[in-house]
Design a protein around this motif. Sequence first.
Motif, short mmCIF file in Angstrom:
data_model
loop_
_atom_site.label_atom_id
_atom_site.label_comp_id
_atom_site.label_asym_id
_atom_site.label_seq_id
_atom_site.Cartn_x
_atom_site.Cartn_y
_atom_site.Cartn_z
N VAL A 157 -14.19 3.56 10.65
CA VAL A 157 -14.68 2.22 10.31
C VAL A 157 -13.55 1.26 9.93
N LEU A 158 -12.38 1.81 9.60
CA LEU A 158 -11.26 0.97 9.15
C LEU A 158 -10.47 0.47 10.34
N ARG A 159 -10.14 -0.81 10.36
CA ARG A 159 -9.34 -1.32 11.48
C ARG A 159 -7.90 -0.77 11.38
N PRO A 160 -7.20 -0.66 12.48
CA PRO A 160 -5.81 -0.22 12.42
C PRO A 160 -5.04 -1.13 11.46
N GLY A 161 -4.22 -0.54 10.61
CA GLY A 161 -3.48 -1.32 9.60
C GLY A 161 -4.27 -1.53 8.33
N GLY A 162 -5.58 -1.25 8.36
CA GLY A 162 -6.41 -1.39 7.17
C GLY A 162 -6.07 -0.31 6.14
N MET A 163 -6.44 -0.58 4.90
CA MET A 163 -6.04 0.34 3.82
C MET A 163 -7.23 1.11 3.26
N PHE A 164 -6.96 2.36 2.90
CA PHE A 164 -7.92 3.18 2.17
C PHE A 164 -7.28 3.56 0.84
N THR A 165 -7.94 3.24 -0.27
CA THR A 165 -7.40 3.63 -1.57
C THR A 165 -8.46 4.34 -2.39
N PHE A 166 -8.03 5.35 -3.13
CA PHE A 166 -8.97 6.09 -3.98
C PHE A 166 -8.26 6.65 -5.20
N ASN A 167 -9.06 6.98 -6.20
CA ASN A 167 -8.56 7.77 -7.32
C ASN A 167 -9.49 8.95 -7.56
N SER A 168 -8.99 9.92 -8.33
CA SER A 168 -9.80 11.11 -8.59
C SER A 168 -9.28 11.82 -9.83
N VAL A 217 -4.16 7.09 -4.82
CA VAL A 217 -3.63 7.15 -3.46
C VAL A 217 -3.93 5.85 -2.71
N ARG A 218 -2.94 5.38 -1.98
CA ARG A 218 -3.16 4.29 -1.02
C ARG A 218 -2.62 4.74 0.33
N ALA A 219 -3.40 4.53 1.37
CA ALA A 219 -2.96 4.97 2.71
C ALA A 219 -3.40 3.92 3.72
N THR A 220 -2.57 3.72 4.75
CA THR A 220 -2.95 2.76 5.79
C THR A 220 -3.32 3.50 7.06
N ARG A 221 -4.25 2.94 7.78
CA ARG A 221 -4.69 3.59 9.02
C ARG A 221 -3.71 3.27 10.13
N ARG A 222 -3.17 4.31 10.76
CA ARG A 222 -2.25 4.10 11.89
C ARG A 222 -3.00 3.50 13.07
N ASP A 223 -2.27 2.76 13.90
CA ASP A 223 -2.86 2.21 15.13
C ASP A 223 -2.79 3.30 16.20
N PRO A 224 -3.96 3.79 16.66
CA PRO A 224 -3.93 4.89 17.64
C PRO A 224 -3.22 4.48 18.92
N ALA A 240 -3.91 15.83 4.39
CA ALA A 240 -5.26 15.64 4.97
C ALA A 240 -5.38 14.22 5.55
N LEU A 241 -4.78 13.25 4.86
CA LEU A 241 -4.83 11.87 5.35
C LEU A 241 -4.03 11.74 6.64
N ASP A 242 -2.88 12.38 6.67
CA ASP A 242 -2.04 12.32 7.87
C ASP A 242 -2.81 12.87 9.08
N ALA A 243 -3.49 13.99 8.86
CA ALA A 243 -4.26 14.61 9.96
C ALA A 243 -5.39 13.70 10.43
N ALA A 244 -5.88 12.82 9.53
CA ALA A 244 -6.98 11.93 9.91
C ALA A 244 -6.48 10.58 10.43
N GLY A 245 -5.15 10.44 10.56
CA GLY A 245 -4.61 9.21 11.17
C GLY A 245 -4.17 8.16 10.16
N PHE A 246 -3.83 8.59 8.94
CA PHE A 246 -3.37 7.66 7.91
C PHE A 246 -1.91 7.92 7.54
#
Length: 297
Positions: A140-151, A288-295, A216-222
């Motif tokens: 759902v995230l556009r390429p270059g978009g950011m995903f951030t979370f805490n836990s 954590v902050r991660a950006t979605r790579r452009d496929p 895990a993020l790297d494997a999902a394209g982040f």
Amino acid sequence: MTNVDSTYEPYSQDPNYIAANSALLEDVPLDDVTRVADLACGTGLLSGVLIGRKPTLAISGIDLDPVQIEIANRTFPGPVAKDLDAVREAAAAGTGAGCFMTGSAMELPFDTDEIDLVVMGNAIHLMPDRDRFLSEVSRVLRPGGMFTFNSVFYVGTFVPGTEAVFGEWMKEAVGVLAEENEARAARGEAPVPRVRGKGSKAFRKDWLSGDGWSEALDAAGFDTVHCADRPVPISEEGLGMVGAYGGLAEVLMSGYPVDIASHCLQEAAPRAFRKLGIDEVPRNWLEVRATRRDPAN
Ligand SMILES: C[S@@+](CC[C@H](N)C(=O)[O-])C[C@H]1O[C@@H](n2cnc3c(N)ncnc32)[C@H](O)[C@@H]1O
């Protein structure tokens, strides 16, 4: 037994909790962000912080629990949209909005590449399938978009030397339960019932470390751009409020009726703090902050 508010609302107003979540979002760039998804949004705390920073954001919050969703829609400090289409219209008009909907973070109602920023406060450890969840966020995230979370459920969450405090808290909670059972016996009533065999996702044994999450993020394209521990103080009141939250109480005192578990954990917090002679205990939060790579690259 006192009546306990077992929604997430009391703890979501704890100053230390608000400060830690605000800190998570402080360094998230919002210049190119319009559409935001707040996953497992609870009472909408993160959404409130974000709209405070940029009033033209169009935010969609999703949570499994209709009780938290009702609170989120009622307390959101910005215009509330009636549904996802209305959020899309607000985004196009640049007017800003928030809409909080019941649903699962594992199956998002958004189109591919629709969202600029995905946030998730303190819930990623609850996702039943991490890889599937991350690939849904990536979709759902556009390429270059950011995903951030805490836990607070990850390898590294316990500040060395503090685990005993949480152990003492649990011991005191069991003591409160014993008192309740004594009171019931004195009245000729049956003890508090317990249904055994209710598992708890938060306490499954496969918590990840920060490095584990990056992999895990790297494997999902982040690409992970920030991954750090933040020590957050928990006050006596804070510990009582988080224990009273039904979602945690049913994990910590698994199998007992939630209202009773909430009551025991809330009562136990001041007892544990008094016994240990402390007025707060730190706990690390993973950020954590991660950006979605452009496929396409
Ligand atoms: C600890 S609360 C955090 C709430 C909020 N994000 C915050 O930071 O204040 C965890 C939330 O996750 C929600 N939740 C758990 N599993 C979920 C799922 N699969 N999909 C959506 N929400 C979920 C719970 O209902 C609860 O509101």
